[in-house]
Write an enzyme that holds these catalytic residues in place. Structure first.
Site, PDB file in Angstrom:
ATOM      1  N   GLY A  78       0.789  -1.193   0.183  1.00  0.00           N
ATOM      2  CA  GLY A  78      -0.053  -0.034  -0.105  1.00  0.00           C
ATOM      3  C   GLY A  78       0.756   1.302   0.154  1.00  0.00           C
ATOM      4  N   TYR A  95     -11.578   5.027  13.887  1.00  0.00           N
ATOM      5  CA  TYR A  95     -10.604   5.203  13.142  1.00  0.00           C
ATOM      6  C   TYR A  95     -10.488   6.709  12.978  1.00  0.00           C
ATOM      7  CZ  TYR A  95      -8.021   5.408   8.344  1.00  0.00           C
ATOM      8  OH  TYR A  95      -7.204   5.761   7.390  1.00  0.00           O
TER       9      TYR A  95
END
Ligand code: NDP
Length: 234
Positions: free
Chosen positions: A13, A140
Site C-alpha cells: 500500500g 478510525y
C-alpha cells in the site's frame, strides 16, 4: 549525507510506495512488516506496532544495520468500520492501539537518537477522515485526529532540537484498504472528490518524501492534505 528512513507498514500500500520513493532518492530504507514480502532493496524488520518490545527491537535492528533513524514514517494502520451502536469497546481500542498508540510508540523510540543527533523528521499518516469525520469510523477517525495532536505536541517539544513532526492526511487512495469498500460507496466517494478519482499511493509518497527533504526544513506541525480536494479546510 545518506539518510536512514524507517517506514512502518512498508510492505504494501502507501507504506510500500513511500519506501520505494525514498529508495529512488538514494536513502537507506527500512520497513516494518508482519511476515509478508517486502520491496526489493529495503531492510525488512518484523514488528507489530501494538507491542512496545517489538517496536524497540525493530529500531535496534535498523540502527545496527543502517544507522540511526533520521526519518520516521509512522504509516501502519487499520480500519474496522461499524456504527457506534454496534461497535464494541475492543474494536474501538484495537484501532486506536494500532493507529495512534502504535505511532506514539515509534515516535517515542525514535525521539532520543534524533534529539541526540539534533536532527530528525517524523511524519505521521493520518487521514482526511480525522478532521472531516465519517459515519461508521468513530474508532478510525478518533485515532487519525489524535495523530494531529501527537505531531503538533512533538513539533513544540522537539523543535528546538532540530526535529520536525508533520502529518500527511490522504483522502481515498487505491490500496487494499479501499479495495475492500463496496462499489456503491466507491462511486459515492469519487463523486464527492473535486478531482473525481482516488489517489495512487505514489502521489501520497511524493508528499512524504518532500516533508523529509531539505526544502521542507522549516515546515513543522503541519497537516498536509493529499485528498483531491475532498477535505478543503477540514
Ligand atoms: P494497507 O491496508 O494497504 O496497509 C496497511 C499496512 O499497515 C500494512 O503494511 C500492514 O501490515 C500494516 N499494519 C497494520 N496493522 C499493523 C500492526 N499492528 N503492526 C504493524 N503493521 C501493521 O493500508 P494503506 O496502505 O491504504 O494505508 C496506510 C496508511 O494510510 C494507514 O495508516 C491508513 O490509515 C492511511 N490512509 C489510507 C487511506 C486509503 O484510502 N488507503 C486514506 C487515508 C489514510 P500487514 O501487511 O502485515 O497487514
Amino acid at each position: 549525507m545518506t539518510r536512514t528512513v524507517l517506514v512502518t507498514g512498508g510492505n504494501r500500500g502507501i507504506g510500500r510506495a513511500v519506501a520505494e520513493a525514498f529508495l529512488d532518492e538514494g536513502a537507506l530504507v527500512a520497513v516494518t512488516h508482519r511476515g509478508r514480502e517486502c520491496p526489493n532493496g529495503v531492510f525488512g524488520v518484523k514488528c507489530d506496532v501494538r507491542d512496545r518490545e517489538q517496536v524497540d527491537a525493530a529500531f535496534t535492528a535498523v540502527e545496527a544495520e543502517l544507522g540511526t533513524v533520521d526519518v520516521l514514517v509512522a504509516n501502519a494502520g487499520i480500519t474496522d468500520s461499524t456504527l457506534i451502536t454496534r461497535m464494541t469497546e475492543d474494536r474501538f481500542a484495537s484501532v486506536v492501539d494500532t493507529n495512534l498508540t502504535g505511532a506514539w510508540r515509534c515516535a517515542r523510540r525514535a525521539a532520543t537518537p534524533m534529539v541526540r543527533a539534533r536532527h530528525g523528521r517524523m511524519i505521521f499518516m493520518s487521514s482526511v477522515v480525522g478532521l472531516y469525520g465519517s459515519a461508521g469510523l468513530t474508532n478510525y477517525a478518533a485515532s487519525k485526529a489524535g495523530l494531529i495532536g501527537l505531531a503538533r505536541s512533538l513539533a513544540r517539544e522537539l523543535g528546538s532540537r532540530g526535529v520536525t513532526a508533520n502529518v500527511v492526511a490522504p483522502g481515498y487512495v487505491n490500496t487494499d484498504m479501499t479495495a475492500a469498500l463496496p462499489e456503491q460507496y466507491g462511486k459515492q466517494y469519487r463523486d464527492a472528490i473535486p478531482l473525481r478519482r482516488f489517489a495512487e499511493p505514489e502521489e501520497v509518497a511524493a508528499t512524504v518524501v518532500w516533508l523529509a527533504s531539505d526544502e521542507a526544513r522549516y515546515v513543522t506541525g503541519a497537516v498536509i492534505p493529499v485528498d483531491g480536494g475532498l477535505g478543503m479546510g477540514h
